[in-house]
Design a protein around this motif. Sequence first.
Motif, PDB file in Angstrom:
ATOM      1  N   SER A 125     -35.131   0.909   6.032  1.00 57.06           N
ATOM      2  CA  SER A 125     -34.178   1.511   5.488  1.00 57.06           C
ATOM      3  C   SER A 125     -34.448   1.732   3.976  1.00 57.06           C
ATOM      4  O   SER A 125     -33.755   2.736   3.329  1.00 57.06           O
ATOM      5  CB  SER A 125     -32.780   0.842   5.578  1.00 57.06           C
ATOM      6  N   VAL A 126     -35.450   1.390   3.390  1.00 53.97           N
ATOM      7  CA  VAL A 126     -35.658   1.550   1.987  1.00 53.97           C
ATOM      8  C   VAL A 126     -36.299   2.608   1.765  1.00 53.97           C
ATOM      9  O   VAL A 126     -37.285   3.008   2.203  1.00 53.97           O
ATOM     10  CB  VAL A 126     -36.216   0.293   1.276  1.00 53.97           C
ATOM     11  N   PRO A 127     -36.119   3.680   0.633  1.00 52.43           N
ATOM     12  CA  PRO A 127     -36.759   4.831   0.796  1.00 52.43           C
ATOM     13  C   PRO A 127     -38.176   4.767   0.264  1.00 52.43           C
ATOM     14  O   PRO A 127     -38.376   3.580  -0.635  1.00 52.43           O
ATOM     15  CB  PRO A 127     -35.958   5.623  -0.556  1.00 52.43           C
ATOM     16  N   ARG A 128     -39.037   5.366   0.292  1.00 55.80           N
ATOM     17  CA  ARG A 128     -40.557   5.154   0.047  1.00 55.80           C
ATOM     18  C   ARG A 128     -40.567   5.386  -1.550  1.00 55.80           C
ATOM     19  O   ARG A 128     -41.238   4.514  -2.159  1.00 55.80           O
ATOM     20  CB  ARG A 128     -41.487   6.292   0.410  1.00 55.80           C
ATOM     21  N   SER A 129     -39.766   6.082  -2.202  1.00 54.55           N
ATOM     22  CA  SER A 129     -39.942   6.445  -3.689  1.00 54.55           C
ATOM     23  C   SER A 129     -39.280   4.910  -4.403  1.00 54.55           C
ATOM     24  O   SER A 129     -39.801   4.485  -5.158  1.00 54.55           O
ATOM     25  CB  SER A 129     -38.904   7.600  -4.395  1.00 54.55           C
ATOM     26  N   HIS A 130     -38.239   4.262  -3.744  1.00 51.60           N
ATOM     27  CA  HIS A 130     -37.892   2.888  -4.311  1.00 51.60           C
ATOM     28  C   HIS A 130     -38.852   2.050  -4.046  1.00 51.60           C
ATOM     29  O   HIS A 130     -39.196   1.170  -5.121  1.00 51.60           O
ATOM     30  CB  HIS A 130     -36.572   2.625  -3.609  1.00 51.60           C
ATOM     31  N   TRP A 131     -39.558   2.019  -3.205  1.00 50.15           N
ATOM     32  CA  TRP A 131     -40.797   0.785  -2.807  1.00 50.15           C
ATOM     33  C   TRP A 131     -41.675   1.217  -3.896  1.00 50.15           C
ATOM     34  O   TRP A 131     -42.238   0.020  -4.455  1.00 50.15           O
ATOM     35  CB  TRP A 131     -41.172   1.077  -1.649  1.00 50.15           C
ATOM     36  N   ILE A 132     -42.271   2.662  -4.173  1.00 51.57           N
ATOM     37  CA  ILE A 132     -43.287   2.527  -5.129  1.00 51.57           C
ATOM     38  C   ILE A 132     -42.890   2.316  -6.361  1.00 51.57           C
ATOM     39  O   ILE A 132     -43.655   1.673  -7.234  1.00 51.57           O
ATOM     40  CB  ILE A 132     -43.900   4.146  -4.840  1.00 51.57           C
ATOM     41  N   LEU A 133     -41.637   2.768  -6.750  1.00 56.25           N
ATOM     42  CA  LEU A 133     -41.186   2.434  -8.304  1.00 56.25           C
ATOM     43  C   LEU A 133     -41.094   0.701  -8.353  1.00 56.25           C
ATOM     44  O   LEU A 133     -41.467   0.477  -9.435  1.00 56.25           O
ATOM     45  CB  LEU A 133     -39.835   2.962  -8.661  1.00 56.25           C
ATOM     46  N   TRP A 134     -40.586   0.094  -7.334  1.00 51.76           N
ATOM     47  CA  TRP A 134     -40.766  -1.247  -7.681  1.00 51.76           C
ATOM     48  C   TRP A 134     -42.190  -1.960  -7.613  1.00 51.76           C
ATOM     49  O   TRP A 134     -42.264  -2.783  -8.289  1.00 51.76           O
ATOM     50  CB  TRP A 134     -39.840  -2.095  -6.523  1.00 51.76           C
ATOM     51  N   LYS A 135     -42.914  -1.417  -6.977  1.00 52.20           N
ATOM     52  CA  LYS A 135     -44.264  -1.523  -6.917  1.00 52.20           C
ATOM     53  C   LYS A 135     -44.958  -1.593  -8.337  1.00 52.20           C
ATOM     54  O   LYS A 135     -45.497  -2.568  -9.090  1.00 52.20           O
ATOM     55  CB  LYS A 135     -45.011  -1.118  -5.885  1.00 52.20           C
ATOM     56  N   LEU A 136     -44.579  -0.382  -9.007  1.00 55.00           N
ATOM     57  CA  LEU A 136     -45.158  -0.125 -10.340  1.00 55.00           C
ATOM     58  C   LEU A 136     -44.533  -0.969 -11.217  1.00 55.00           C
ATOM     59  O   LEU A 136     -45.377  -1.487 -12.378  1.00 55.00           O
ATOM     60  CB  LEU A 136     -44.951   1.447 -10.409  1.00 55.00           C
ATOM     61  N   GLY A 137     -43.215  -0.980 -11.177  1.00 50.64           N
ATOM     62  CA  GLY A 137     -42.373  -1.659 -12.174  1.00 50.64           C
ATOM     63  C   GLY A 137     -42.843  -3.263 -12.139  1.00 50.64           C
ATOM     64  O   GLY A 137     -42.943  -3.756 -13.306  1.00 50.64           O
ATOM     65  N   PHE A 138     -43.241  -3.735 -11.034  1.00 49.08           N
ATOM     66  CA  PHE A 138     -43.310  -5.230 -10.836  1.00 49.08           C
ATOM     67  C   PHE A 138     -44.741  -5.419 -11.601  1.00 49.08           C
ATOM     68  O   PHE A 138     -44.827  -6.401 -12.496  1.00 49.08           O
ATOM     69  CB  PHE A 138     -43.438  -5.744  -9.451  1.00 49.08           C
ATOM     70  N   ALA A 139     -45.753  -4.424 -11.245  1.00 46.03           N
ATOM     71  CA  ALA A 139     -47.035  -4.849 -11.623  1.00 46.03           C
ATOM     72  C   ALA A 139     -47.239  -4.643 -13.580  1.00 46.03           C
ATOM     73  O   ALA A 139     -47.824  -5.462 -14.103  1.00 46.03           O
ATOM     74  CB  ALA A 139     -48.098  -3.906 -11.139  1.00 46.03           C
ATOM     75  N   LEU A 140     -46.479  -3.446 -13.457  1.00 43.67           N
ATOM     76  CA  LEU A 140     -46.902  -2.964 -15.288  1.00 43.67           C
ATOM     77  C   LEU A 140     -45.927  -3.882 -16.093  1.00 43.67           C
ATOM     78  O   LEU A 140     -46.163  -4.310 -17.138  1.00 43.67           O
ATOM     79  CB  LEU A 140     -46.344  -1.472 -15.058  1.00 43.67           C
ATOM     80  N   GLY A 141     -44.759  -4.221 -15.352  1.00 44.62           N
ATOM     81  CA  GLY A 141     -44.029  -5.339 -16.079  1.00 44.62           C
ATOM     82  C   GLY A 141     -44.574  -6.548 -16.362  1.00 44.62           C
ATOM     83  O   GLY A 141     -44.644  -7.240 -17.424  1.00 44.62           O
ATOM     84  N   LEU A 142     -45.386  -7.116 -15.270  1.00 46.15           N
ATOM     85  CA  LEU A 142     -45.922  -8.294 -15.407  1.00 46.15           C
ATOM     86  C   LEU A 142     -47.200  -8.496 -16.384  1.00 46.15           C
ATOM     87  O   LEU A 142     -47.304  -9.094 -17.259  1.00 46.15           O
ATOM     88  CB  LEU A 142     -46.745  -8.620 -14.137  1.00 46.15           C
ATOM     89  N   VAL A 143     -47.830  -7.230 -16.369  1.00 47.96           N
ATOM     90  CA  VAL A 143     -49.011  -6.574 -17.238  1.00 47.96           C
ATOM     91  C   VAL A 143     -48.549  -6.910 -18.840  1.00 47.96           C
ATOM     92  O   VAL A 143     -49.074  -7.616 -19.648  1.00 47.96           O
ATOM     93  CB  VAL A 143     -49.714  -5.694 -16.780  1.00 47.96           C
ATOM     94  N   ALA A 144     -47.397  -6.421 -19.142  1.00 49.78           N
ATOM     95  CA  ALA A 144     -46.796  -5.829 -20.344  1.00 49.78           C
ATOM     96  C   ALA A 144     -46.473  -7.224 -20.834  1.00 49.78           C
ATOM     97  O   ALA A 144     -46.389  -7.593 -21.938  1.00 49.78           O
ATOM     98  CB  ALA A 144     -45.619  -4.948 -20.328  1.00 49.78           C
ATOM     99  N   ALA A 145     -45.605  -8.095 -20.071  1.00 48.72           N
ATOM    100  CA  ALA A 145     -45.241  -9.514 -20.579  1.00 48.72           C
ATOM    101  C   ALA A 145     -46.390 -10.274 -20.802  1.00 48.72           C
ATOM    102  O   ALA A 145     -46.248 -10.967 -22.190  1.00 48.72           O
ATOM    103  CB  ALA A 145     -44.462  -9.925 -19.458  1.00 48.72           C
ATOM    104  N   THR A 146     -47.161 -10.561 -19.965  1.00 47.89           N
ATOM    105  CA  THR A 146     -48.465 -11.205 -20.468  1.00 47.89           C
ATOM    106  C   THR A 146     -49.105 -10.834 -21.680  1.00 47.89           C
ATOM    107  O   THR A 146     -49.567 -11.832 -22.589  1.00 47.89           O
ATOM    108  CB  THR A 146     -49.600 -11.288 -19.168  1.00 47.89           C
ATOM    109  N   THR A 147     -49.594  -9.792 -21.829  1.00 39.59           N
ATOM    110  CA  THR A 147     -50.340  -9.211 -23.048  1.00 39.59           C
ATOM    111  C   THR A 147     -49.432  -9.170 -24.197  1.00 39.59           C
ATOM    112  O   THR A 147     -49.793  -9.315 -25.292  1.00 39.59           O
ATOM    113  CB  THR A 147     -50.689  -7.865 -22.652  1.00 39.59           C
ATOM    114  N   GLY A 148     -48.056  -8.901 -23.983  1.00 38.41           N
ATOM    115  CA  GLY A 148     -47.337  -8.711 -25.052  1.00 38.41           C
ATOM    116  C   GLY A 148     -47.073 -10.195 -25.730  1.00 38.41           C
ATOM    117  O   GLY A 148     -47.182 -10.429 -26.986  1.00 38.41           O
TER     118      GLY A 148
END
Length: 328
Positions: A125-148
């Motif tokens: 039931s989850v829209p494809r756009s929500h899934w891809i945005l969550w994937k991107l947000g999770f990965a980029l947020g994890l990278v930003a937090a670690t390197t920050g």
Amino acid sequence: MSTLTRTPAQQDASFAGRRRLRGLAWLMVRQHRAPLIACVAMTVVGAAWIIHERGTTLDALHGAGWPAKPVDDLDGALVQRLDNSFNQVANYLGYLPLLFGVFIGAPLISSDLEHGTARLVATQSVPRSHWILWKLGFALGLVAATTGILGALFGWWWRPVRHVVSSNWLDGTVFVGSLPVLTALALFTTSLGIAIGVLVRRAVTAMVLTFFTSAVALLVADYLKPRLATPRRIAFPLGSEPPPELTNAVQVDQWVGTASGKVYGWGTCVNDSNADACRAKLGIVNSVWDYFGYDQMATLQWTAAGLLLGASVVLVALVVWRTRRQAL
């Protein structure tokens, strides 16, 4: 007896009530728990290492009489040892953007496309756009937090001892290892890996391509780094000590010049049999330096970070557009 026995449905409902993460947030943590654990461990160990090394460096320098004693009067072996320890940590930080691009960015979506997980998600039931945005947000947020966190701690270590260790802040260790360049560079390589993965749809292939593409991008970025701002120029009498404003400066080019301001290559008259007569004939009386002052470091770093973040936004937009239109 019935009051103590719980049906499977009741147990599942109780577990769901206790579980704090639900929906896509739970899916991201569950699916990518390995990189999440690795990044947390990397952050904790790296932070502890930097804090320890900073304390060791300051204790050793204060024990040697610094800052009351000039850097030139400190024991050379001590300075070399501290510089080696600093550069060792800095080199490890310099590998992070490449590692994030290869091991987090490249397989993030390509693995789902290759193994059919993306098609399964599309049936929910989850829209494809929500899934891809969550994937991107999770990965980029994890990278930003670690390197920050690591980049901030690295800069906190370097600034009070910059006159002693790695005073050439334009080299790859300090410039790339501290904020904001470390975070921006890691976000760029991760976005690059994600985009390559979406295009090739094979995880291993995407990882290999990301490794080589990111390596080339890092070399290009290092080449363009001194061209992000205009260096200053200063002239002082030939053979004399450089003026005080060059103490914390990074030299990018050197010339010799006349009193009127005309410049020649630094090797002019060096190989002449009578160098003094050659210089007198040309009117050369000054050493001329092109340099970046320490006060220009922030401008160079934020300019580089802005360009990298802009490129990352373009790559992320490409990923979103591609995944929304292509067949999963």
